[in-house]
Scaffold this motif. Structure first.
Motif, PDB file in Angstrom:
ATOM      1  N   ALA A   1      -1.285  -2.804  14.410  1.00  0.00           N
ATOM      2  CA  ALA A   1      -1.063  -2.701  15.859  1.00  0.00           C
ATOM      3  C   ALA A   1      -1.798  -3.813  16.606  1.00  0.00           C
ATOM      4  O   ALA A   1      -1.266  -4.399  17.569  1.00  0.00           O
ATOM      5  CB  ALA A   1      -1.513  -1.333  16.358  1.00  0.00           C
ATOM      6  N   ILE A   2      -3.000  -4.142  16.163  1.00  0.00           N
ATOM      7  CA  ILE A   2      -3.762  -5.230  16.799  1.00  0.00           C
ATOM      8  C   ILE A   2      -3.074  -6.573  16.570  1.00  0.00           C
ATOM      9  O   ILE A   2      -2.999  -7.417  17.486  1.00  0.00           O
ATOM     10  CB  ILE A   2      -5.194  -5.254  16.249  1.00  0.00           C
TER      11      ILE A   2
ATOM     12  N   ILE B   1      -5.356   3.694   5.133  1.00  0.00           N
ATOM     13  CA  ILE B   1      -4.047   3.615   5.767  1.00  0.00           C
ATOM     14  C   ILE B   1      -4.205   3.562   7.288  1.00  0.00           C
ATOM     15  O   ILE B   1      -3.493   2.815   7.979  1.00  0.00           O
ATOM     16  CB  ILE B   1      -3.182   4.814   5.347  1.00  0.00           C
ATOM     17  N   ILE B   2      -5.142   4.346   7.816  1.00  0.00           N
ATOM     18  CA  ILE B   2      -5.411   4.307   9.252  1.00  0.00           C
ATOM     19  C   ILE B   2      -5.918   2.926   9.654  1.00  0.00           C
ATOM     20  O   ILE B   2      -5.554   2.380  10.708  1.00  0.00           O
ATOM     21  CB  ILE B   2      -6.421   5.401   9.633  1.00  0.00           C
TER      22      ILE B   2
ATOM     23  N   SER C   1     -16.661   0.877  10.679  1.00  0.00           N
ATOM     24  CA  SER C   1     -17.697   1.903  10.529  1.00  0.00           C
ATOM     25  C   SER C   1     -17.134   3.288  10.235  1.00  0.00           C
ATOM     26  O   SER C   1     -17.848   4.136   9.697  1.00  0.00           O
ATOM     27  CB  SER C   1     -18.548   1.962  11.802  1.00  0.00           C
ATOM     28  N   THR C   2     -15.867   3.522  10.560  1.00  0.00           N
ATOM     29  CA  THR C   2     -15.301   4.862  10.384  1.00  0.00           C
ATOM     30  C   THR C   2     -14.230   4.967   9.303  1.00  0.00           C
ATOM     31  O   THR C   2     -14.075   6.027   8.691  1.00  0.00           O
ATOM     32  CB  THR C   2     -14.699   5.356  11.703  1.00  0.00           C
TER      33      THR C   2
ATOM     34  N   VAL D   1       0.831  -1.204   0.000  1.00  0.00           N
ATOM     35  CA  VAL D   1       0.000   0.000   0.000  1.00  0.00           C
ATOM     36  C   VAL D   1       0.865   1.253   0.000  1.00  0.00           C
ATOM     37  O   VAL D   1       0.507   2.275  -0.593  1.00  0.00           O
ATOM     38  CB  VAL D   1      -0.956  -0.016   1.204  1.00  0.00           C
ATOM     39  N   HIS D   2       2.029   1.176   0.649  1.00  0.00           N
ATOM     40  CA  HIS D   2       2.928   2.330   0.698  1.00  0.00           C
ATOM     41  C   HIS D   2       3.319   2.792  -0.698  1.00  0.00           C
ATOM     42  O   HIS D   2       3.431   3.995  -0.965  1.00  0.00           O
ATOM     43  CB  HIS D   2       4.176   1.977   1.504  1.00  0.00           C
TER      44      HIS D   2
END
Length: 424
Positions: free
Chosen positions: A314-315, A306-307, A413-414, A291-292
């Motif tokens: 991290a998870i 990306i977020i 959802s976000t 993706v980078h």
């Protein structure tokens, strides 16, 4: 001066006078065989293509401008749009009028754009030296009342403003500013024709053209501070096509999420959990690396995808670390600290704890929970014969699984992009 010198001067003067007379007589030669040629010579004999065709210099030339897009292509590497179009213009030339009755009732004549005054309507936000406008290829038709119509091919190249919030389903506003290059807004007025069609003969396979519209822009004239420049801004709204993108960048996010949750669902001591946790960590690294290189380097806003990848990575890291810690606690034979035992016992005796742990508690322990509900005995230490940390590990695993599941629901959802998220 000698006689020979004076004679040479007289010959030169006579030659100039003779050429001017011959040229003027041939320019308006009424003896020509073709009526069309007579009319053209009559109109273009003393015509100056550098002079704006108005009787009074304070009069404004009204130019009707129409852009007919033919081919559209976006360059991902250099991030610019290339537009091939037909340009149609119409204006009035007061120097090109005639009486049809004097010329065999000729109502219109074709002329080349290089023979008459032609409005220098150019792009103002181009890549320097790359946009082309075929003035020399322009074909014009002049009517008896002085109306001039032209049609010519054009190629425009300019940069686009990208909104990468919902990348890869992002949109771009590619704007082409059209205006006169050497005339101010007080001399030339551009009037756009709004009937722009979305039907292009060729489309970019990666981008869909959603809509096109035109707006007017007015600013300070670049050559004269006392005048204004009036231009037309043609906006092309593009959105990335969904087919290939969904397979390449959207589907892996679902797969990674399922792999991570599966690792948290399995027993900490199982070999499969450690293997899946490592696999999830490595797959996240590979996806982030890919993706980078694909995410646009320009444009506004950070892509929410990306977020999502960053949070999911991290998870996955948390899952791998937690699995290692729980596997280590599984091997301990020492009793857990009192505060951990008391907290675990309280949760096990609660209604929620019984619902969540009914599948892993043996019947004897379940009965003891129901009988000794008010007893403060350390349930964990007294009932666990295999490992004193067994129920602590189970509770931590359940809390981790539910917390990660809730986190993924919030991220979906976000931050999860869909084709219908971007509204043009």
């Amino acid at each position: 001066m000698s006689r020979s010198g004076l004679f040479s001067v007289l010959l030169f003067i006579l030659d100039v006078i003779y050429n001017d007379v011959i040229a003027s007589s041939s320019c308006n030669d009424v003896e020509s065989k073709s009526t069309m040629m007579q009319l053209k010579r009559h109109l273009l004999c003393e015509y100056d293509s550098e002079v704006r065709p108005v009787q009074n210099n304070n009069n404004m030339t009204r130019v009707t401008f129409r852009m007919i897009p033919h081919f559209l292509r976006y360059n991902n590497e250099e991030e610019f749009i290339e537009l091939h179009a037909w340009i149609a213009m119409r204006w009035h030339d007061s120097h090109l009028t005639w009486n049809p009755e004097q010329y065999d009732n000729i109502q219109s004549i074709p002329v080349s754009g290089s023979q008459i005054w032609f409005p220098d309507i150019l792009i103002h936000n181009e890549r320097i030296g790359e946009s082309l406008l075929g003035y020399s290829q322009a074909k014009c038709w002049v009517r008896k009342e002085g109306t001039v119509q032209s049609l010519m091919p054009a190629k425009y190249i300019t940069y686009c403003f990208a909104d990468n919030t919902w990348w890869p389903y992002n949109t771009m506003n590619c704007t082409i500013q059209i205006g006169s290059w050497s005339h101010s807004g007080d001399e030339i007025e551009l009037v756009p024709l709004q009937n722009m069609s979305l039907q292009l003969n060729s489309k970019d396979v990666e981008w869909d053209l959603l809509k096109m519209y035109v707006t007017k822009w007015e600013g300070r004239y670049k050559y004269n501070l006392g005048s204004t420049a009036k231009m037309l801004s043609y906006h092309f709204i593009l959105r990335r096509h969904w087919g290939i993108i969904r397979i390449a960048y959207i589907s892996p996010t679902i797969v990674l999420m399922v792999i991570t949750l599966t690792a948290l669902w399995l027993e900490p001591k199982s070999f499969e959990r450690m293997m899946i946790a490592n696999l999830s960590f490595i797959c996240h690294l590979l996806c982030l690396h890919d993706v980078h290189w694909e995410v646009p380097k320009s444009g506004s806003n950070v892509p929410k995808l990306i977020i999502f990848y960053e949070s999911s990575f991290a998870i996955a890291s948390f899952t791998l670390i937690l699995t290692s810690i729980l596997r280590h606690l599984q091997e301990l034979t020492t009793e857990p600290p009192t505060w951990i035992s008391v907290g675990t016992t309280s949760i096990l005796r609660s209604r929620i704890g019984q619902i969540l742990l009914v599948s892993i508690l043996d019947p004897a322990v379940t009965a003891k929970i129901e009988i000794d509900a008010d007893d403060n005995t350390d349930l964990v230490q007294s009932s666990n014969k295999k490992s004193p940390w067994r129920y602590v590990i189970v509770l931590v695993g359940w809390f981790a699984f539910l917390s990660v599941l809730l986190t993924y629901i919030i991220l979906l959802s976000t931050c999860f992009p869909t084709y219908y998220t971007v509204i043009p």
